[in-house]
Structures are given as C-alpha cells and as structure tokens.
Write a protein that holds these residues in place. Structure first.
Motif, short mmCIF file in Angstrom:
data_model
loop_
_atom_site.label_atom_id
_atom_site.label_comp_id
_atom_site.label_asym_id
_atom_site.label_seq_id
_atom_site.Cartn_x
_atom_site.Cartn_y
_atom_site.Cartn_z
N ARG A 1 0.83 -1.21 0.00
CA ARG A 1 0.00 0.00 0.00
C ARG A 1 0.87 1.26 0.00
O ARG A 1 0.54 2.25 -0.66
N GLN B 1 2.13 1.68 -3.49
CA GLN B 1 1.12 2.28 -4.36
C GLN B 1 0.98 3.77 -4.09
O GLN B 1 0.84 4.57 -5.02
N SER B 2 1.04 4.14 -2.81
CA SER B 2 0.91 5.55 -2.45
C SER B 2 2.07 6.39 -2.99
O SER B 2 1.87 7.51 -3.48
N ASN C 1 3.32 -7.79 1.80
CA ASN C 1 1.88 -7.66 2.01
C ASN C 1 1.51 -8.45 3.25
O ASN C 1 1.39 -9.67 3.21
N VAL D 1 -3.69 -2.97 7.08
CA VAL D 1 -3.49 -1.65 6.48
C VAL D 1 -2.41 -0.85 7.20
O VAL D 1 -1.57 -0.20 6.56
N ASP E 1 1.06 -2.24 6.22
CA ASP E 1 1.32 -2.16 4.78
C ASP E 1 1.40 -0.72 4.29
O ASP E 1 1.88 -0.49 3.18
N SER E 2 0.94 0.24 5.10
CA SER E 2 0.90 1.62 4.65
C SER E 2 1.93 2.52 5.33
O SER E 2 2.31 3.55 4.76
N GLU F 1 -9.53 0.07 4.65
CA GLU F 1 -9.10 1.31 5.29
C GLU F 1 -9.84 1.56 6.59
O GLU F 1 -9.35 2.28 7.46
N SER G 1 -7.42 -6.67 5.01
CA SER G 1 -7.72 -6.68 3.58
C SER G 1 -8.74 -7.74 3.20
O SER G 1 -9.22 -7.76 2.08
#
Length: 435
Positions: free
Chosen positions: A145, A148-149, A186, A190, A193-194, A385, A390
């Motif tokens: 995540r 991706q961000s 992964n 969240v 992973d973020s 989120e 997930s």
C-alpha cells in the motif's frame, strides 16, 4: 406419533402450519446469524492479534539509563528465560518518505537478517523482491500500500527525510537520503502495509546517527598532533539500538512473564510495555462489541420463541376436541403436556438444526461471499481502510456454537410450557358439549 401428526399440515389447518413454518425459519435465521456474526468477530480479533503480535512483540523493552549498546547481550539473556520464544533488537525512527511526486510519513525500522527471519510473518510476506542478502543490500522493504501511495516498485528509489539531521553553525539541517526498494511485502493489515518501512540494521544506525565513536579501552589521551590514521585507530564504532521486542509462548501470560523478565540477574534496567497495555483500548472495545452484538442478536431467537408460543396456543385452540377425546380415552394431563411440548420443541429443534448448518457453512465461506456480493453490487463491503484487514476473516468457536444451540433449544422448550399446560387443563366435558 400424535405430536408428529399435529406438525403435519392438513387443508383446514394450513394457516397454523404456515405459522409454525415461519417460526421454524425465524429460529433458523436467529441461530445462523448468531453463529456467523460471532465467527466473524472471532476471526477479526484473531487476525488483528496475529498481525499485531506477528510484527510487534508481546513485550517492548526500552532502555532506562545509558545508551543501549549491549543489545545483543540483552537479547541473548532474555531468550534464556523460561517461556520466552525469542527476542529481536531494532532501530526505529520517524521520517518523511517521497516517491514519484507523492510523500507519506512512515516509521522506519532497522533490523538485520537474523532478526528478520525470526519474524516469519514479515519474512515470508514479500510479494515482490525478497530479503535475501538483506544485510548487504543497502535497500529498503515497504508495504504494497505504501508502494502504491508513493508510486514506486522494485528497484525504484525512495527518498527519506529526517528533520533531525546534522548540526551546523546555522542549526540542524534535515538529513536526506535515497534508497532502492528491494522488497514489497503484504501483511494484509493496512497499518503495517501503509506506514512501515524496513532497512538493514547498519544502514538504519548510520542514518539515525545511532553509532558512537569512543576511545578503545586502555587508550590514553591522544597527541594533539596525531595523524588521521592514528585517530581512527584509537577510536572504535559502538552501534546502538532503540529497543527490543520480546515474544513469549503464551500471549495471555503477561503478568507472570513480566516478573520473570524483571528477575533476570545482571540485566540492564528496561521499561517493559506489554501488548495488552499498548492495545488495551482497542481490544476492550472489541470485547464490549462482542457482548453487545451477542445480546442484540439473541433477541431474534427470543422473538422466534414467542412465535412458538402463539402458534402452539392456536394449535391448542384448534385441537380442543381432540384433547377432550384423548382425555376421555384415559390420557393423563402429563401426556397432553408432553404431546404439545414435543410439538413445539420439534419446531425449535428443526429450526436450530437448519440454522446450525446454515451458519457454519456461511461462516466458513464468509470471505468468498463478501467478495461475490462486492463484485455483484460494485461496492466494497468492509473496506480495509476502515476495518484494518484486507479480507473478511472468520473463526468458528465450537464452544460458542454450542452455547448458541443450547440457548435456542432451551428457549424453544420453555416457550412450549405455557401452551402445553393450558392444553392439559382442558375439561373434556366442556370441550365436547357442543360437538
């Protein structure tokens, strides 16, 4: 036999049979709903606990006094304590990570490959790249995540900025460095992973200035005219760690393990914070929610039990003449009570059995059903989120299922007592007077 005949529909008794069937459906829905909801809540709590404790220890130890330079010796001593699975040391700091035009605040944790392998949840979660030759890679590992961000992939550079940089005559300057992305993991949670980034221990110690230059033991004052080579030879680099994570065999044995850890001889003073202290509010809220949901959803079964009462009362009214004939043939009041008790309990038993099968099947396929409904409706049910995970986890607890089944059967039996008692009180003479 008589109770079975009363359960089977006849043309003139179709309405009563429909009510009994709807009552049976109500019991089944109540039982299935309770099993599914409790299983999902068990899975939600279990997955969160596994993810949190799979990366963060059951205890976190922070040094109290001097710089934490003896972290390897401390970990070795703690791992000898009975009940301790393993312990890891790490360097941690907060930075601003930048990728292709995007930035995000992240927590950087520096660990060597030996300690990463102890965290099997993290070590085995790499979807791209990996942790091979981690100590010599000079790269970083980030969650998918976060990747991706930031808009980065394997091999791309991630720039991290630490405001607490080197001191200059003009004040502190931010420390800016770039590192290649060597692994994208992964964990399915969240938060991790973020907002978590991992880098090799030595690189993190160097970046966060966690290495001290100290004189070697036995070295006296240096000559002011000493060369650079002599100065380098007189000093040694002493790295430091931020804290240690301690993983114990029984996560619930926090109290007794705290006493054992604090009783280790010759161990440096540490402030020990347990996972229960770190997540007390969160898991307490989950427990309260479990109790409230169980209480509320139990009302469905209670309403179905009242439907059993109403359907049996109507059946007793309809069977008044039959009851009178049975009494005149020698049936006792107890026999009449047993007939209608068996009739009502059978409705509850069949409904409970159907609900049990339905609930277990749905709970076992909760994530598949969620994904199918999401694809069908084009909306995201249980967005990660909001719910931190997930996927929709489900863990069916046999003890809780037994409690639900026993409660449904118990309420169904209690609901039959009053109508059966009323049937047993019928006077045969009054019931047959106008027949």
């Amino acid at each position: 036999m008589i109770a079975g005949r009363y359960l089977r529909a006849r043309r003139k008794e179709a309405f009563i049979s429909v009510i009994a069937g709807l009552t049976m459906v109500g019991v089944a829905i109540g039982v299935a709903t309770l099993i599914v909801v409790m299983s999902v809540m068990n899975g939600f709590r279990g997955e969160l606990l596994d993810k949190i404790l799979g990366l963060n220890g059951h205890f976190t130890g922070y040094p109290i006094e001097s710089q934490f330079t003896d972290y390897k010796e401390t970990v070795a001593a703690l791992e000898q304590v009975n009940g301790v699975g393993f312990a890891v040391y790490f360097v941690e700091g907060q930075v601003l990570a930048s990728g292709r035009g995007n930035s995000s605040g992240v927590t950087v944790r520096g660990m060597d490959e030996e300690n990463l392998k102890k965290l099997s949840l993290l070590y085995n979660s790499a979807e791209q790249g990996g942790f091979d030759q981690w100590d010599d890679s000079r790269g970083v590992a980030i969650g998918y995540r976060l990747a991706q961000s930031l808009g980065v992939g394997i091999g791309d550079q991630v720039q991290i900025i630490n405001p607490d940089g080197a001191m200059t005559p003009f004040g502190s300057t931010p420390q800016i460095r770039s590192y290649p992305v060597n692994a994208i993991y992964n964990l399915g949670m969240v938060e991790f992973d973020s907002y978590f980034m991992f880098m090799p221990l030595e690189a993190a110690q160097d970046y966060f200035r966690m290495v001290d230059e100290v004189l070697k033991p036995g070295m006296g004052p240096l000559d002011p005219l000493a060369s650079d080579e002599e100065i380098d030879a007189a000093y040694e680099r002493v790295p430091r760690a931020s804290a240690i994570e301690i993983f114990i065999d029984d996560p619930d044995a926090v109290g007794i393990m705290r006493q054992r850890l604090q009783a280790v001889p010759d161990l440096r003073p540490l402030v020990l914070t347990s996972w229960q202290q770190r997540n007390e509010t969160f898991f307490s809220a989950l427990q309260v929610e479990r109790v409230v949901m169980f209480t509320i959803l139990s009302m469905i079964i209670l309403v179905a039990a009242f439907n059993i009462i109403s359907s049996l009362i109507m059946l007793v009214k309809d069977k008044a003449a039959d009851i009178a004939v049975l009494r005149t043939m020698g049936a006792t009041r107890g026999a009449i009570m047993r007939i209608f008790s068996i009739t009502g309990t059978s409705i509850g038993f069949i409904g409970t059995a159907v609900g049990l099968v339905l609930g277990v099947v749905v709970a076992a396929n909760a994530e598949t059903i969620r994904a199918s409904i999401s694809d069908l409706l084009g909306v995201t049910l249980f967005p990660p989120e909001v719910f931190f995970l997930s996927s929709l986890p489900s863990r069916t607890d046999p003890v809780e299922v037994t409690v639900v089944v026993c409660m449904a059967l118990g309420l169904s039996f209690l609901a039959t007592l009053y109508p059966a008692w009323r049937a047993a009180q019928y006077d045969p003479v009054e019931a047959l007077r106008y027949e």
